[in-house]
Design an enzyme around this catalytic site. Structure first.
Site, short mmCIF file in Angstrom:
data_model
loop_
_atom_site.label_atom_id
_atom_site.label_comp_id
_atom_site.label_asym_id
_atom_site.label_seq_id
_atom_site.Cartn_x
_atom_site.Cartn_y
_atom_site.Cartn_z
N SER A 1 0.77 -1.24 0.11
CA SER A 1 0.06 -0.11 -0.02
C SER A 1 0.84 1.02 -0.14
O SER A 1 2.12 1.06 0.50
CB SER A 1 -0.84 0.00 1.14
N TYR B 1 -2.53 -0.19 10.11
CA TYR B 1 -2.54 -0.66 8.76
C TYR B 1 -1.27 -0.18 7.99
O TYR B 1 -0.62 -1.09 7.44
CB TYR B 1 -3.76 0.17 8.11
P1 NDP Z 1 -11.91 -5.26 -0.34
O1 NDP Z 1 -12.29 -4.97 1.16
O2 NDP Z 1 -12.74 -5.41 -1.49
O3 NDP Z 1 -11.10 -6.62 -0.41
C1 NDP Z 1 -10.67 -7.21 1.09
C2 NDP Z 1 -10.64 -8.68 0.80
O4 NDP Z 1 -10.11 -9.36 2.01
C3 NDP Z 1 -12.14 -9.03 0.74
O5 NDP Z 1 -12.28 -9.83 -0.13
C4 NDP Z 1 -12.49 -10.03 2.21
O6 NDP Z 1 -13.48 -10.93 2.00
C5 NDP Z 1 -11.07 -10.51 2.36
N1 NDP Z 1 -10.66 -10.59 3.68
C6 NDP Z 1 -10.51 -9.59 4.78
N2 NDP Z 1 -10.13 -10.32 6.03
C7 NDP Z 1 -10.26 -11.71 5.85
C8 NDP Z 1 -10.07 -12.66 6.56
N3 NDP Z 1 -9.57 -12.97 7.80
N4 NDP Z 1 -9.98 -13.94 5.83
C9 NDP Z 1 -10.18 -14.00 4.61
N5 NDP Z 1 -10.45 -13.14 3.60
C10 NDP Z 1 -10.33 -11.85 4.35
O7 NDP Z 1 -10.67 -4.28 -0.49
P2 NDP Z 1 -9.38 -4.03 -1.50
O8 NDP Z 1 -9.94 -4.98 -2.73
O9 NDP Z 1 -9.43 -2.54 -1.69
O10 NDP Z 1 -8.15 -4.56 -1.03
C11 NDP Z 1 -7.41 -5.87 -1.16
C12 NDP Z 1 -6.09 -5.43 -0.98
O11 NDP Z 1 -5.56 -4.32 -1.62
C13 NDP Z 1 -5.93 -5.34 0.59
O12 NDP Z 1 -4.83 -5.96 1.17
C14 NDP Z 1 -5.58 -3.75 0.77
O13 NDP Z 1 -5.03 -3.42 2.08
C15 NDP Z 1 -5.28 -3.62 -0.37
N6 NDP Z 1 -5.10 -2.28 -0.92
C16 NDP Z 1 -6.13 -1.54 -1.37
C17 NDP Z 1 -6.06 -0.06 -1.73
C18 NDP Z 1 -7.04 0.45 -2.56
O14 NDP Z 1 -7.10 1.58 -2.81
N7 NDP Z 1 -8.46 -0.08 -2.61
C19 NDP Z 1 -4.78 0.50 -1.88
C20 NDP Z 1 -3.46 -0.04 -1.30
C21 NDP Z 1 -3.63 -1.30 -0.83
P3 NDP Z 1 -14.20 -11.36 3.33
O15 NDP Z 1 -14.71 -10.04 3.74
O16 NDP Z 1 -15.33 -11.97 2.69
O17 NDP Z 1 -13.47 -12.27 4.20
#
Ligand code: NDP
Length: 253
Positions: free
Chosen positions: A143, A156
């Protein structure tokens, strides 16, 4: 499909959090490049609708990454019922926007558990098999908060910068066994996590807009295409990099 160095034909990818946002963008791009993908998450409804969208080359498993003791059984199940995992994308993550002075130890720990410790467990389990096969590819999702100091994301940001430390150290152990490991540092990408974080905070949103050199926010496909490149033979000599996909935000003044 014609084979190019950018093809993922005959490859199998495990993408955590692949049912939503960036993970779904990565799954889509990897399937388009010829891969079979396995997506995981806690919410079956999201995984199911992602699978319907992605088609028969997508499989899903409901799995909470905080249940770390279940990881070896999950990987065994995927490898015995689908195929050996060639590509691991550690995409799942959670966010916390709170002043550090108001962040409790339990909240900080929850972020570290999900964004760092589960990544280590899953990577160790998959990498032991990749090392034995002398072939494999691992991607971390970092990130901007792992690169810059940004207010109200201390837990985070710490989890994401720690991933870079972890990657650097794993590179030295895995490289002799032909297992590469790289990080994509997404900029501000339109996803459920991002929209939740900024829509309630117009001042933050404007600060971000001012920071990005290119017009507009990134799209999940932008991260997907970068992941395809890093996982493909086209990147066979690339390991240990943090690749910003950020519209120039890391260099823009
Ligand atoms: P989302 O919230 O859409 O995606 C997060 C995903 O992680 C969800 O599908 C969620 O599924 C899964 N998840 C979270 N906790 C758990 C757990 N304990 N076990 C299994 N699955 C889990 O957000 P993003 O797509 O934006 O994020 C994806 C990645 O990208 C993350 O690592 C985020 O930090 C990173 N990121 C995003 C940015 C952005 O601008 N969007 C910028 C920089 C980094 P569920 O809740 O069903 O378990």
């Amino acid at each position: 499909m014609q084979t190019t160095p950018f093809s993922l034909s005959h490859k199998t990818a495990l993408i955590t959090g692949g049912g939503t946002g960036i993970g779904l963008g990565i799954a889509k791009a990897m399937i388009a490049a010829g891969a079979t993908v396995v997506i995981t998450g806690r919410r079956e409804d999201h995984l199911k609708s992602a699978q319907e969208q992605l088609g028969s080359n997508c499989h899903y498993f409901v799995f909470d990454l905080l249940e770390k003791t279940g990881i070896p059984a999950l990987i065994e199940k995927i490898e015995s019922t689908i195929a050996p995992i060639d590509i691991l994308v550690n995409n799942a993550g959670i966010h916390l926007k709170k002043l550090s002075l108001e962040t409790g130890d339990d909240e900080f720990e929850q972020i570290i558990q999900t964004n760092l410790l589960s990544v280590f467990s899953l990577t160790r389990t998959c990498a032991s098999r990749m090392v034995a096969r002398k072939s494999g590819n691992i991607i971390f999702i970092g990130s901007m908060a792992g690169i810059f100091g940004i207010d109200r994301v201390s837990a985070y940001g710490t989890s994401k910068s720690a991933l870079t430390g972890l990657m650097n150290n794993l590179v030295t152990e895995y490289a002799p066994c032909n297992v590469r490991i790289n990080t994509i540092a997404p900029g501000w990408i339109e996803s459920p996590m991002f929209l939740n974080a900024v829509n309630a905070d117009p001042a933050r949103k404007q600060k971000i807009v001012n920071r990005i050199a290119m017009p507009g926010f990134g799209q999940t496909d932008d991260i997907g295409h970068a992941a395809v490149f890093l996982a493909s033979e086209a990147a066979r000599y690339i390991t240990g990099v943090v690749l910003p996909v950020d519209g120039g935000a890391t260099v823009n003044f």
